[in-house]
Design an enzyme around this catalytic site. Structure first.
Site, short mmCIF file in Angstrom:
data_model
loop_
_atom_site.label_atom_id
_atom_site.label_comp_id
_atom_site.label_asym_id
_atom_site.label_seq_id
_atom_site.Cartn_x
_atom_site.Cartn_y
_atom_site.Cartn_z
CB SER A 211 -4.35 1.76 1.59
OG SER A 211 -4.61 3.05 1.12
CG ASP A 438 -8.91 5.02 6.80
OD1 ASP A 438 -8.18 5.87 6.23
OD2 ASP A 438 -8.66 3.81 6.78
CG HIS A 467 -4.82 4.54 5.96
ND1 HIS A 467 -6.00 4.14 5.37
CD2 HIS A 467 -3.85 4.36 5.02
CE1 HIS A 467 -5.76 3.75 4.13
NE2 HIS A 467 -4.47 3.86 3.90
#
Length: 500
Positions: A211, A438, A467
């Site tokens: 991320s 995502d 994710h």
């Protein structure tokens, strides 16, 4: 929304930018960061309840790298040493995302749940709480629970209150943290990573960032390219969109996910009873939103308005089954019925060690906005710009558009003295992994990172949901493991299909 070295010292080019007048051939003795690079961590068992292989330590880094003899802050680090000493290649530095998320527990989580043995035999797994986060001199703005809620829907009647909230948020932060805030940035965290590398005695580091950690890893490759070994960037952020654009992309990308969910759910009306057609399912959801706007819904102990339901549901829509179960439970709560309690979500949990420190309750939210505001210079200063953008995006992206574009604390953040954002444009080798669906880092963001990291290759998991890619048994795992264990990137970008 969460690298270089031939000798064990920070890249001379980066140091020269930090310390004016530093000669390009600076020796170890004359290195202004020498006191930090030569630290010897006092490793100890992180917690008596944790495995002995999981060790922690605290080192020092300068708050301001341009003034290394000035204020020092703590940096909490951890490691899980490999048992395969003969196969050991080096360290695999880990970051879970954020910004604002601690990473001290990452070695234990990945060693026990996600990484294959072939990778664990080759690397010491190293985690850390980024500066200002968790056990690393945590920032604290003294925010109340209500003030921490930044997902605020735009309404003409409440906009003045939202502006006051954003201003109060920023003022509280500067009253408690002052000049510290301009140093809580991705560039400085990348510099901290290179201190960690030097302290561990490594010429290069490998890296697995998720991320926001993909952007952090990209910044490291830009600042310290000679110290970057094998970099896996999982679920990627587009550097060109920082940071307001990242949040606005959530709104843009969630609309097709929502449409896909209505179609999926309509086909299963006998199970979920939310509507026989996509249009009926959509109406059921927005009727629930309108009902919560009239009377907030008590859901899992939290009072949710219509905006709360939209914000709570947004990420779930990327996983149709999860979203259908969530909306069913919210609908029950609105009708005063008891929840079934059988909803499933994918989470990884491992309580982080405290190391004797106390983390402020608002640290994660404060840490997020500290980085988001200090990293980017493109936050509008005029509240009316936020108003007009929120009205526009409410029409374009009704699920989340007004929430994404409404006013944020960065409108009132002080950026004097902070560095400009890092422009990513390099040919450092890296592997980018991305699910098609995502919710936090949409596919378009990963494609943006791939364009500017010209030496990278990307694996796109068609149909992939969630994710986080690596370690979740997707078709990308084999490629990622091969890269970490052999150093070989695919010859070209790869697209593979998820297993149903």
């Amino acid at each position: 929304m969460r690298s270089s070295r031939i000798a064990p010292f920070l890249a001379v080019s980066a140091l020269a930018a930090l310390v004016p007048g530093l000669p390009a051939t600076a020796s170890a003795a004359g290195n202004p960061l020498g006191q930090y690079l030569q630290q010897k961590p006092a490793w100890h068992r992180c917690d008596s309840s944790k495995p002995a292989a999981y060790q922690c330590a605290t080192i020092k880094v300068p708050l301001d790298y341009s003034r290394p003899d000035g204020k020092k802050i703590d940096l909490a680090i951890s490691r899980w040493k490999t048992s395969g000493r003969s196969e050991r290649r080096g360290v695999l530095l880990l970051n879970p995302g954020g910004p604002g998320t601690p990473g001290l527990d990452m070695p234990e989580v990945l060693a026990s749940e996600l990484l294959p043995n072939s990778v664990k035999r080759m690397y010491d797994l190293v985690g850390f709480d980024p500066r200002g986060i968790g056990q690393s001199s945590p920032v604290d703005c003294g925010l109340t629970t209500g003030e921490q809620n930044w997902e605020r829907a735009y309404k003409a009647a409440t906009f003045a209150k939202d502006v006051k909230w954003a201003r109060t948020f920023a003022e509280k932060c500067y009253a408690k943290q002052g000049d510290t805030l301009r140093h809580i940035t991705t560039r400085n965290t990348a510099r901290d990573m290179d201190v960690i590398r030097a302290v561990l005695g490594e010429k290069k580091i490998s890296y697995l960032g998720l991320s926001y950690g993909t952007y952090l890893g990209a910044v490291y490759t830009q600042m310290f390219p000679q110290h970057a070994d094998r970099f896996v960037l999982d679920s990627a952020v587009d550097p060109a969109r920082l940071w307001r654009g990242v949040i606005q992309l959530w709104a843009q990308d969630s609309e097709p996910a929502f449409t896909r969910w209505t179609e999926w759910t309509a086909k299963r009306n006998s199970t979920y009873k939310l509507g026989k057609t996509p249009q009926a399912v959509r109406k059921t959801f927005y009727d629930l939103v309108a009902r919560a706007d009239r009377e907030p819904v008590d859901f899992d102990g939290t009072e949710l308005t219509g905006a709360g339901i939209r914000a709570e549901s947004r990420s779930a829509f990327y996983s149709p089954r999860e979203a259908a179960e969530l909306v069913v439970e919210m609908k029950k709560a609105a009708e005063g019925k008891s929840p079934s309690g059988d909803r499933e979500t994918r989470t990884l949990t491992s309580p982080a060690p405290s190391l004797g420190g106390t983390v402020p309750e608002d640290n994660e939210v404060t840490g997020f906005w500290s980085v988001a505001c200090a990293d980017a210079r493109n936050w509008p200063r005029d509240p009316e710009r936020y108003r007009s953008d929120a009205i526009r995006d409410k029409g374009k992206y009704p699920l989340y558009g007004d929430i994404a574009s409404n006013i944020k604390p960065c409108a009132f953040w002080k950026t004097t003295g902070s560095e400009p954002p890092t422009k990513i444009d390099n040919k450092v080798g890296a592997l980018i992994l991305q699910n098609q669906w995502d919710s936090q880092t949409p596919l378009a963001g990963a494609q943006g990172l791939r364009r500017v990291m010209k030496g990278s290759k990307m694996v796109t998991v068609t149909g992939g949901v969630g994710h986080g890619v690596y370690g979740f048994k997707s078709c990308a795992d084999k490629t990622a493991t091969a890269y970490l264990t052999t150093g070989k990137l695919p010859a070209k970008d790869v697209t593979c299909k998820t297993t149903p």
